[in-house]
Design a protein around this motif. Sequence first.
Motif, PDB file in Angstrom:
ATOM      1  N   ALA A  87       9.659  11.167  43.245  1.00  0.00           N
ATOM      2  CA  ALA A  87       9.444  12.398  44.023  1.00  0.00           C
ATOM      3  C   ALA A  87      10.707  12.820  44.756  1.00  0.00           C
ATOM      4  CB  ALA A  87       8.304  12.186  45.027  1.00  0.00           C
ATOM      5  N   ASP A  88      11.564  11.868  45.163  1.00  0.00           N
ATOM      6  CA  ASP A  88      12.790  12.174  45.900  1.00  0.00           C
ATOM      7  C   ASP A  88      13.974  12.240  44.938  1.00  0.00           C
ATOM      8  OD1 ASP A  88      12.565   9.534  45.247  1.00  0.00           O
ATOM      9  OD2 ASP A  88      13.611   8.796  47.035  1.00  0.00           O
ATOM     10  N   GLY A  89      13.842  13.014  43.866  1.00  0.00           N
ATOM     11  CA  GLY A  89      14.887  13.059  42.849  1.00  0.00           C
ATOM     12  C   GLY A  89      15.858  14.198  43.029  1.00  0.00           C
ATOM     13  N   GLY A  90      16.012  14.740  44.225  1.00  0.00           N
ATOM     14  CA  GLY A  90      16.918  15.866  44.421  1.00  0.00           C
ATOM     15  C   GLY A  90      18.358  15.506  44.139  1.00  0.00           C
ATOM     16  N   LEU A  95      23.056  15.233  40.133  1.00  0.00           N
ATOM     17  CA  LEU A  95      23.957  14.478  39.266  1.00  0.00           C
ATOM     18  C   LEU A  95      23.745  14.832  37.797  1.00  0.00           C
ATOM     19  CD1 LEU A  95      23.909  10.926  40.923  1.00  0.00           C
ATOM     20  CD2 LEU A  95      25.769  12.597  40.926  1.00  0.00           C
ATOM     21  N   TYR A  96      22.468  14.909  37.394  1.00  0.00           N
ATOM     22  CA  TYR A  96      22.183  15.288  36.011  1.00  0.00           C
ATOM     23  C   TYR A  96      22.686  16.702  35.732  1.00  0.00           C
ATOM     24  CZ  TYR A  96      19.383  11.185  34.845  1.00  0.00           C
ATOM     25  OH  TYR A  96      18.974   9.923  34.551  1.00  0.00           O
ATOM     26  N   GLY A  97      22.544  17.576  36.724  1.00  0.00           N
ATOM     27  CA  GLY A  97      23.042  18.939  36.550  1.00  0.00           C
ATOM     28  C   GLY A  97      24.539  18.973  36.347  1.00  0.00           C
ATOM     29  N   VAL A  98      25.283  18.148  37.111  1.00  0.00           N
ATOM     30  CA  VAL A  98      26.742  18.093  36.965  1.00  0.00           C
ATOM     31  C   VAL A  98      27.129  17.607  35.573  1.00  0.00           C
ATOM     32  CG1 VAL A  98      28.827  16.932  37.774  1.00  0.00           C
ATOM     33  CG2 VAL A  98      27.171  17.824  39.427  1.00  0.00           C
ATOM     34  N   VAL A  99      26.453  16.531  35.105  1.00  0.00           N
ATOM     35  CA  VAL A  99      26.773  15.991  33.775  1.00  0.00           C
ATOM     36  C   VAL A  99      26.480  17.030  32.696  1.00  0.00           C
ATOM     37  CG1 VAL A  99      26.144  14.220  32.087  1.00  0.00           C
ATOM     38  CG2 VAL A  99      26.463  13.594  34.482  1.00  0.00           C
ATOM     39  N   MET A 100      25.343  17.713  32.823  1.00  0.00           N
ATOM     40  CA  MET A 100      24.996  18.723  31.817  1.00  0.00           C
ATOM     41  C   MET A 100      25.986  19.894  31.854  1.00  0.00           C
ATOM     42  SD  MET A 100      20.825  18.641  32.200  1.00  0.00           S
ATOM     43  CE  MET A 100      20.511  19.708  30.797  1.00  0.00           C
ATOM     44  N   PHE A 101      26.468  20.233  33.038  1.00  0.00           N
ATOM     45  CA  PHE A 101      27.454  21.313  33.144  1.00  0.00           C
ATOM     46  C   PHE A 101      28.765  20.918  32.465  1.00  0.00           C
ATOM     47  CE2 PHE A 101      31.059  23.218  35.405  1.00  0.00           C
ATOM     48  CZ  PHE A 101      30.809  24.561  35.159  1.00  0.00           C
ATOM     49  N   VAL A 102      29.184  19.672  32.649  1.00  0.00           N
ATOM     50  CA  VAL A 102      30.418  19.199  32.015  1.00  0.00           C
ATOM     51  C   VAL A 102      30.263  19.206  30.494  1.00  0.00           C
ATOM     52  CG1 VAL A 102      31.971  17.227  31.758  1.00  0.00           C
ATOM     53  CG2 VAL A 102      31.098  17.830  34.015  1.00  0.00           C
ATOM     54  N   ILE A 103      29.074  18.767  30.010  1.00  0.00           N
ATOM     55  CA  ILE A 103      28.825  18.782  28.556  1.00  0.00           C
ATOM     56  C   ILE A 103      28.880  20.213  28.025  1.00  0.00           C
ATOM     57  CG2 ILE A 103      27.096  18.336  26.779  1.00  0.00           C
ATOM     58  CD1 ILE A 103      26.112  15.988  28.466  1.00  0.00           C
ATOM     59  N   ALA A 138      31.003   9.357  29.930  1.00  0.00           N
ATOM     60  CA  ALA A 138      31.048   8.296  30.938  1.00  0.00           C
ATOM     61  C   ALA A 138      29.972   8.521  31.993  1.00  0.00           C
ATOM     62  CB  ALA A 138      32.435   8.247  31.569  1.00  0.00           C
ATOM     63  N   GLY A 139      29.797   9.766  32.418  1.00  0.00           N
ATOM     64  CA  GLY A 139      28.739  10.062  33.383  1.00  0.00           C
ATOM     65  C   GLY A 139      27.363   9.798  32.807  1.00  0.00           C
ATOM     66  N   ALA A 140      27.153  10.161  31.546  1.00  0.00           N
ATOM     67  CA  ALA A 140      25.853   9.901  30.920  1.00  0.00           C
ATOM     68  C   ALA A 140      25.579   8.407  30.825  1.00  0.00           C
ATOM     69  CB  ALA A 140      25.818  10.542  29.533  1.00  0.00           C
TER      70      ALA A 140
END
Length: 689
Positions: A87-90, A95-103, A138-140
């Motif tokens: 529930a506290d995955g903000g 972090l996932y958003g940053v990795v997806m943006f880099v991809i 590396a982030g993934a």
Amino acid sequence: MTAVLILWGHALAAILFGTLALARWRRRWDVTAGPALAVVAAAALTALWALAVAGVEPWDISVHLAEGARNLAWTGVMAAFVLRARADGGALAALYGVVMFVILTATALAPIARMPMDQDMVLAVEITRHVLRMMAMAGALLLLCHLAQAATGPQAGGVRLFALALGAMWGLDLAIALLAFAGPRWTMMPVVARGPVMMGVAILLAVAATHRGEGSVAVSRTVATRALIALALLLYVAATALAVDLASMLSPPVARAVQTAIVCGAAAALLAFTATPWLRVWLRVKAAKHLFDHRYDYRIEWQRFTTTLGLPGKGAAPLGERIAKAVADLTDAPAALLLVATDGVLTPWAGWRWADGGAALPASLAGHLGATGRIVSLDTLRAGDGTGEAALVPAWLLDDDAAWAIVPLLHGGELAGAILLARPPVDRALDWEDFDLLRIAGRQAASYLAEDRSQAALVDAQEFDAFNRRFAFLLHDIKNVASQLTLVARNAERHADNPAFRADMVVTLRESAGRMATLLARLGQHDGTRAEPLQPVDLPALAARVAAARRAQHPVMVEGEATPLAWGHPARLEQALSHLVQNAIEASPPGTPVRLRLDRVDGRLMLAVIDRGVGMTPGFVRDRLFRPFVSSKPDGFGIGACEARQLVRTMGGELQVESREGEGSVFRILLPPAQVIAAKMAPGMAVAA
């Protein structure tokens, strides 16, 4: 060749990922949340990417775009799993958003680098794209580590498999990106290996997707070990190939010599490893210590242990040697000595690769092992002060540095023996896993040892039983001869003046002396009639001979028609008939004759012994007549009828009994005619009547 390998490897990977996407799509109603559909989309995009690699060259723009879509899809699957579970995955979502943006950025730079522009600008875009790709992967990989570590509950096994599969995919992609950044000439080999790796990724993802939390997902130690060996070989070959490739930069004459030296040295090193037992054992010990929770794969070890113990077949090693080897193999001991408990001490019985015959261990140590069941670590005793348990161990054993441990073999609370183990190639101290495994193996080995002793005791008992039975038969025959002579002596007082009686008495004495000589011969040879062949027997002559031998003892009459020759053992048949006649005489009143009747019954020849004695009940005939040592007479042995039936059966005949209390008994010996047997053995052969 490289192009063919890339084509087939990625094409098969595309088929597997397409199958995975189709299977998950057909089962989408089993899942109540979005990650299932995300897995379907990611698997489908991965299949398209693999098809693109197989259809065009790996560096085509369509391959880069498909790879970016694939990475975005699998990162989205990871995010869906994490956000659904927490529930506290903000912060994690960011972090996932940053990795997806880099991809996404690295993927968008791929077509930009193909646009017409200045060469320096193209180089800058390519460098930026490679750096962003490496950062994204590396982030993934870091997010995958977090996902695997945070997995809990019944689905933890499936999540870890999922992380392992994607980790293999992105780890190889990261290696390819690093090599491409350093120099394109070194990237083709990992690109070729990527097809088979992706097939393995598809299989792992299929297993992870079908995991329902029934238990933890585990790979056997054998599979894990072989996979590590295969990976090590691949890395070894890759390192060798890289070294050969680097050597090609030298001048041609020198490069050729260096490349040859590298290949020969690598091959020699590999052969040295496979031919060095010490090195293999050392690597196995290190792998068990650092890679697995337990030292032993108990299922594999127990299968090998029981297979060695119970190895049957002609040419197999003796049981003692198999026991020693089975226990030694558990700890990689190069030799072992089996000692068995005899009169309170442990004496050597069998060894496996043991240098000498060994020596006995004292009764004090045997008693200690039997009372405590402790496995004795000799190194621990050598490091002590020489008191306690060390005082029970002989000095010669402590002085022998090759001796490593003593494993007691306990069966039913008693010490059956012990096994002395030699020091393994890689010296180490015994730990709790060794003690537990050796203790259980010792009990199992003790049961085999006890069973072997029981079998030996049973064989001895059977031999004694056979000897006792044979001796009882001989004793019964001696008793019959003694009874016959006693009756002759008693009748001689009244009929000594009768010439006919004197003639019968001489025949009886001669026959009794012959029977005694035969009995003595049988006693010395265990069974003097065993080698007698089956042959035609004249039943009337045999009956007349037995009757004549008994007439001085009791009236015996022969009646009936003359019969053809029977098929049997003459001596054994006479012995059986003598038993039956003697029993009939003892059951008959004085002066009442015993009759021997000759006849034919249903194609067989009959020789019946008929008396008018006390007779027997049907229950006695059914349950007790042919049991040894059971008799209706106070001084009887209960052997005659039993032995008579056995003798008749050895000739292929049958002994029938008919008896009534107060009326007498009839014993019928039924034998096949000799002519019938001869005709079966040799058609057209005739036997004289």
